[in-house]
Design a protein around this motif. Structure first.
Motif, PDB file in Angstrom:
ATOM      1  N   VAL A  91      12.151  -1.752  -4.423  1.00 31.31           N
ATOM      2  CA  VAL A  91      11.413  -0.777  -3.452  1.00 31.31           C
ATOM      3  C   VAL A  91      10.879   0.039  -4.934  1.00 31.31           C
ATOM      4  O   VAL A  91       9.539   0.581  -4.126  1.00 31.31           O
ATOM      5  CB  VAL A  91      11.785  -0.665  -2.401  1.00 31.31           C
ATOM      6  N   ALA A  92      11.987   0.525  -6.121  1.00 33.11           N
ATOM      7  CA  ALA A  92      11.425   1.723  -6.006  1.00 33.11           C
ATOM      8  C   ALA A  92      10.172   1.146  -7.339  1.00 33.11           C
ATOM      9  O   ALA A  92      10.095   1.915  -8.769  1.00 33.11           O
ATOM     10  CB  ALA A  92      12.489   2.270  -6.962  1.00 33.11           C
ATOM     11  N   MET A  93      10.503   0.279  -7.435  1.00 30.57           N
ATOM     12  CA  MET A  93       9.554  -0.736  -8.844  1.00 30.57           C
ATOM     13  C   MET A  93       7.926  -0.701  -8.836  1.00 30.57           C
ATOM     14  O   MET A  93       7.620  -0.642  -7.678  1.00 30.57           O
ATOM     15  CB  MET A  93       9.964  -2.285  -9.358  1.00 30.57           C
ATOM     16  N   ASN A  94       7.011  -1.276  -9.638  1.00 35.69           N
ATOM     17  CA  ASN A  94       5.732  -1.256  -8.890  1.00 35.69           C
ATOM     18  C   ASN A  94       5.708  -2.076  -8.233  1.00 35.69           C
ATOM     19  O   ASN A  94       6.425  -3.519  -8.768  1.00 35.69           O
ATOM     20  CB  ASN A  94       4.802  -1.287 -10.634  1.00 35.69           C
ATOM     21  N   PRO A  95       4.286  -3.279  -8.341  1.00 34.87           N
ATOM     22  CA  PRO A  95       3.473  -4.782  -7.556  1.00 34.87           C
ATOM     23  C   PRO A  95       3.944  -6.172  -8.827  1.00 34.87           C
ATOM     24  O   PRO A  95       4.848  -6.352  -8.332  1.00 34.87           O
ATOM     25  CB  PRO A  95       2.955  -5.098  -7.332  1.00 34.87           C
ATOM     26  N   VAL A  96       4.074  -5.421  -9.998  1.00 32.58           N
ATOM     27  CA  VAL A  96       4.497  -6.110 -11.057  1.00 32.58           C
ATOM     28  C   VAL A  96       5.814  -6.500 -11.370  1.00 32.58           C
ATOM     29  O   VAL A  96       5.679  -7.903 -12.436  1.00 32.58           O
ATOM     30  CB  VAL A  96       3.020  -5.886 -12.505  1.00 32.58           C
ATOM     31  N   HIS A  98       7.988  -6.326  -9.199  1.00 27.11           N
ATOM     32  CA  HIS A  98       9.029  -7.020  -8.198  1.00 27.11           C
ATOM     33  C   HIS A  98       8.128  -7.066  -6.911  1.00 27.11           C
ATOM     34  O   HIS A  98       6.763  -6.855  -6.397  1.00 27.11           O
ATOM     35  CB  HIS A  98      10.027  -6.171  -7.771  1.00 27.11           C
ATOM     36  N   PRO A  99       8.101  -8.413  -5.895  1.00 27.31           N
ATOM     37  CA  PRO A  99       7.094  -8.188  -4.508  1.00 27.31           C
ATOM     38  C   PRO A  99       7.578  -7.069  -3.628  1.00 27.31           C
ATOM     39  O   PRO A  99       6.489  -7.132  -2.795  1.00 27.31           O
ATOM     40  CB  PRO A  99       8.049  -9.502  -4.233  1.00 27.31           C
ATOM     41  N   HIS A 100       8.575  -6.285  -3.612  1.00 27.45           N
ATOM     42  CA  HIS A 100       9.203  -5.584  -3.176  1.00 27.45           C
ATOM     43  C   HIS A 100       8.287  -4.449  -3.453  1.00 27.45           C
ATOM     44  O   HIS A 100       7.884  -3.407  -2.731  1.00 27.45           O
ATOM     45  CB  HIS A 100      10.442  -4.777  -2.848  1.00 27.45           C
ATOM     46  N   GLY A 101       7.876  -4.483  -4.795  1.00 24.73           N
ATOM     47  CA  GLY A 101       7.311  -2.851  -5.098  1.00 24.73           C
ATOM     48  C   GLY A 101       6.046  -2.902  -4.886  1.00 24.73           C
ATOM     49  O   GLY A 101       5.175  -3.226  -4.234  1.00 24.73           O
ATOM     50  N   GLY A 102       5.874  -0.949  -5.192  1.00 31.80           N
ATOM     51  CA  GLY A 102       3.779  -0.574  -4.631  1.00 31.80           C
ATOM     52  C   GLY A 102       4.086   0.024  -3.250  1.00 31.80           C
ATOM     53  O   GLY A 102       4.824   0.337  -3.058  1.00 31.80           O
ATOM     54  N   GLY A 103       3.210   0.750  -3.198  1.00 35.74           N
ATOM     55  CA  GLY A 103       2.861   1.378  -1.919  1.00 35.74           C
ATOM     56  C   GLY A 103       2.623   2.790  -2.086  1.00 35.74           C
ATOM     57  O   GLY A 103       3.577   3.108  -3.314  1.00 35.74           O
ATOM     58  N   GLU A 104       2.544   3.940  -1.192  1.00 37.98           N
ATOM     59  CA  GLU A 104       2.307   4.906  -1.108  1.00 37.98           C
ATOM     60  C   GLU A 104       3.900   5.849  -0.673  1.00 37.98           C
ATOM     61  O   GLU A 104       4.343   5.821   0.443  1.00 37.98           O
ATOM     62  CB  GLU A 104       1.526   5.567  -0.008  1.00 37.98           C
ATOM     63  N   GLY A 105       4.473   6.074  -1.385  1.00 39.65           N
ATOM     64  CA  GLY A 105       5.704   7.052  -1.405  1.00 39.65           C
ATOM     65  C   GLY A 105       6.883   6.233  -0.554  1.00 39.65           C
ATOM     66  O   GLY A 105       7.031   5.084  -1.896  1.00 39.65           O
TER      67      GLY A 105
END
Length: 131
Positions: A91-96, A98-105
């Motif tokens: 969740v703390a990663m970018n979408p590139v 990990h699949p859980h990554g990205g989003g605001e906050g």
């Protein structure tokens, strides 16, 4: 057993196996014997009555130095010296990355189901249907 002996792995009820003083370095002292019961002083200071015909092992439990092994390493670098790498949440990663990554906050996982770092579904059906 004579009074004052150090014992460990003590049966509470005969035939049920050792239930007292089983942790590394544990010491229990046999304080007194009266009638059909014996008084024990457990490692944490409690005094307890048990039956005289219960079994126990004479001596101290092994691996006494286990407490010294539980030392704080002090800083993150010490962990790296031991070859351990940091664990980063998806969740703390970018979408590139990990699949859980990205989003605001602190956004939740953007997909319907959690996924592995390679994009495969992590929960639910993972078997092929027509097997």
């Amino acid at each position: 057993m004579p009074v004052g002996k150090i014992i460990h792995y003590i049966y509470i009820t005969h035939g049920k196996g050792g239930q007292l003083a089983r942790v590394a370095g544990a010491i229990t002292k046999l304080i007194a014997k009266e009638g059909k019961s014996a008084t024990l002083e457990l490692p944490y200071g409690e005094r307890r009555l048990i039956s005289k015909n219960c079994l126990a092992i004479v001596g101290q439990m092994g691996n006494v130095g286990v407490i010294q092994k539980r030392k704080s390493l002090g800083k993150a670098r010490s962990k790296r010296w031991l070859g351990k790498r940091p664990i980063v949440r998806g969740v703390a990663m970018n979408p590139v990355d990990h699949p859980h990554g990205g989003g605001e906050g602190k956004a939740p996982i953007g997909r319907k189901k959690p996924a592995t770092p390679w994009g495969y579904l992590a929960l639910g059906r993972s078997r092929e249907r027509n097997k």
